[in-house]
Scaffold this active site. Sequence first.
Site, PDB file in Angstrom:
ATOM      1  CE  LYS A   1      -4.359  -1.574   1.900  1.00  0.00           C
ATOM      2  NZ  LYS A   1      -5.406  -1.299   2.881  1.00  0.00           N
TER       3      LYS A   1
ATOM      4  CB  THR B   1       1.113   2.509  20.564  1.00  0.00           C
ATOM      5  OG1 THR B   1       1.198   1.091  20.645  1.00  0.00           O
ATOM      6  CG2 THR B   1       2.503   3.111  20.531  1.00  0.00           C
TER       7      THR B   1
ATOM      8  CE  LYS C   1       0.285   2.707  15.246  1.00  0.00           C
ATOM      9  NZ  LYS C   1       0.210   1.222  15.259  1.00  0.00           N
TER      10      LYS C   1
HETATM   11  P1  NAP Z   1      -3.067  -2.219  11.913  1.00  0.00           P
HETATM   12  O1  NAP Z   1      -2.617  -1.111  11.029  1.00  0.00           O
HETATM   13  O2  NAP Z   1      -2.124  -3.301  12.270  1.00  0.00           O
HETATM   14  O3  NAP Z   1      -3.597  -1.550  13.291  1.00  0.00           O
HETATM   15  C1  NAP Z   1      -3.996  -2.354  14.360  1.00  0.00           C
HETATM   16  C2  NAP Z   1      -4.608  -1.500  15.479  1.00  0.00           C
HETATM   17  O4  NAP Z   1      -5.092  -2.412  16.478  1.00  0.00           O
HETATM   18  C3  NAP Z   1      -3.601  -0.575  16.163  1.00  0.00           C
HETATM   19  O5  NAP Z   1      -4.258   0.581  16.597  1.00  0.00           O
HETATM   20  C4  NAP Z   1      -3.164  -1.436  17.354  1.00  0.00           C
HETATM   21  O6  NAP Z   1      -2.683  -0.690  18.449  1.00  0.00           O
HETATM   22  C5  NAP Z   1      -4.482  -2.083  17.743  1.00  0.00           C
HETATM   23  N1  NAP Z   1      -4.303  -3.293  18.517  1.00  0.00           N
HETATM   24  C6  NAP Z   1      -3.808  -4.486  18.083  1.00  0.00           C
HETATM   25  N2  NAP Z   1      -3.799  -5.367  19.081  1.00  0.00           N
HETATM   26  C7  NAP Z   1      -4.290  -4.736  20.185  1.00  0.00           C
HETATM   27  C8  NAP Z   1      -4.533  -5.130  21.532  1.00  0.00           C
HETATM   28  N3  NAP Z   1      -4.273  -6.361  21.949  1.00  0.00           N
HETATM   29  N4  NAP Z   1      -5.065  -4.214  22.372  1.00  0.00           N
HETATM   30  C9  NAP Z   1      -5.340  -2.966  21.943  1.00  0.00           C
HETATM   31  N5  NAP Z   1      -5.133  -2.520  20.688  1.00  0.00           N
HETATM   32  C10 NAP Z   1      -4.599  -3.412  19.826  1.00  0.00           C
HETATM   33  O7  NAP Z   1      -4.347  -2.940  11.322  1.00  0.00           O
HETATM   34  P2  NAP Z   1      -5.451  -2.317  10.340  1.00  0.00           P
HETATM   35  O8  NAP Z   1      -5.043  -2.540   8.944  1.00  0.00           O
HETATM   36  O9  NAP Z   1      -5.777  -0.938  10.805  1.00  0.00           O
HETATM   37  O10 NAP Z   1      -6.684  -3.320  10.612  1.00  0.00           O
HETATM   38  C11 NAP Z   1      -7.386  -3.270  11.836  1.00  0.00           C
HETATM   39  C12 NAP Z   1      -8.669  -4.095  11.746  1.00  0.00           C
HETATM   40  O11 NAP Z   1      -9.512  -3.510  10.778  1.00  0.00           O
HETATM   41  C13 NAP Z   1      -8.452  -5.542  11.286  1.00  0.00           C
HETATM   42  O12 NAP Z   1      -9.300  -6.365  12.054  1.00  0.00           O
HETATM   43  C14 NAP Z   1      -8.901  -5.544   9.835  1.00  0.00           C
HETATM   44  O13 NAP Z   1      -9.417  -6.792   9.410  1.00  0.00           O
HETATM   45  C15 NAP Z   1     -10.019  -4.507   9.910  1.00  0.00           C
HETATM   46  N6  NAP Z   1     -10.276  -3.859   8.617  1.00  0.00           N
HETATM   47  C16 NAP Z   1     -11.527  -3.972   8.116  1.00  0.00           C
HETATM   48  C17 NAP Z   1     -11.837  -3.376   6.910  1.00  0.00           C
HETATM   49  C18 NAP Z   1     -13.225  -3.499   6.360  1.00  0.00           C
HETATM   50  O14 NAP Z   1     -13.380  -3.261   5.157  1.00  0.00           O
HETATM   51  N7  NAP Z   1     -14.221  -3.826   7.160  1.00  0.00           N
HETATM   52  C19 NAP Z   1     -10.851  -2.652   6.215  1.00  0.00           C
HETATM   53  C20 NAP Z   1      -9.578  -2.532   6.772  1.00  0.00           C
HETATM   54  C21 NAP Z   1      -9.302  -3.158   7.977  1.00  0.00           C
HETATM   55  P3  NAP Z   1      -1.112  -0.293  18.528  1.00  0.00           P
HETATM   56  O15 NAP Z   1      -0.959   0.923  17.690  1.00  0.00           O
HETATM   57  O16 NAP Z   1      -0.896  -0.047  19.984  1.00  0.00           O
HETATM   58  O17 NAP Z   1      -0.324  -1.454  18.016  1.00  0.00           O
END
Ligand code: NAP
Length: 287
Positions: A71, A157, A160
């Site tokens: 991306k 975090t 961020k």
């Molecule tokens: P990402 O960039 O890796 O971000 C993950 C986020 O989750 C960060 O804010 C992270 O916090 C937080 N997190 C992870 N584990 C955690 C925990 N144990 N406790 C608290 N916070 C935690 O991932 P992303 O691409 O944004 O995706 C996030 C979710 O959105 C996924 O489930 C994905 O499948 C979903 N999604 C859905 C769509 C849709 O079309 N419906 C589109 C995109 C994404 P830190 O910053 O502290 O690590």
Amino acid sequence: MKIDWNTNLYCLIGKPIDGTYSPIIHNYIYKKQDINSSYMAFNVDEDKFEDAIEGFLAIGLKGFNLTAPYKEKIIPYLDEITEDAKNIGAINTVKNENGKLIGTNTDGDGFIKMFYDNQIDLKDKKLLLIGAGGAARGICFALMNEKLSELTIINRTKDKADKLKEELDSLRKPIKISSLHLDDDFNREDFDILINTTTVGMEPDSNSSPISLEGFNEKLMVCDVVYKPLKTKLLEDAEKRGYDYYNGIPMLVNQAILVQEFWLGRKLDSQASMDMITYMDKYLKEE
Ligand code: NAP
């Protein structure tokens, strides 16, 4: 499906792409809308990324989607980037206009479209958003084009969340933006809409919720971008409390509808996303 000399091919590239729903969604749109196109997903190794882009240009592929880890990597290959995608810093869609590559990001607007489709007015609303990753960035920048009054970002975090707040503030929109740590105390009564953009609650972590719903007002609406499971623990808690709630399917479907509109250069009929949401909901229940 009819495939002939005039069929346009579109695709997704990523590594890995296992389990992606993009081909199912896009090919369903082509079928329902009677569009002579086909959509495939390709697992492209990182050292073959440039070859893949050159190949797309050579064969005149009309457009492609990108998922992790491409991306950001695509940015130097683009001739033009839409303003929102520039802010987000990530591209999920590229259109090939006679050799000119134009990049955009439809994730955030796909999420917002859910509010429009359901006649939910964001004007003067106070939103609480959990997370500061890729999905959060897309949604937050898209929200800056709406008329909400407040956006509070909380993240595990905090740095961020602070950085995202700073970037959003630099757009100078009349929206009060705050950032907090996930464990900070704050007045929950105030919020109209809660959005989870974290991975918490996603399979196989289905028994976890990113936040307790204790202390929110009784009119709260809860949105989760996670769609596996269809009803996360957070949404189960919301249902028990009688709140309105939405899962990640509308965002998943709407971002694809916006991809098609970007590629086709025209709007799809308003029924397209409703049909698709019903179809994907059924598909995922039966999977
Ligand atoms: P990402 O960039 O890796 O971000 C993950 C986020 O989750 C960060 O804010 C992270 O916090 C937080 N997190 C992870 N584990 C955690 C925990 N144990 N406790 C608290 N916070 C935690 O991932 P992303 O691409 O944004 O995706 C996030 C979710 O959105 C996924 O489930 C994905 O499948 C979903 N999604 C859905 C769509 C849709 O079309 N419906 C589109 C995109 C994404 P830190 O910053 O502290 O690590």
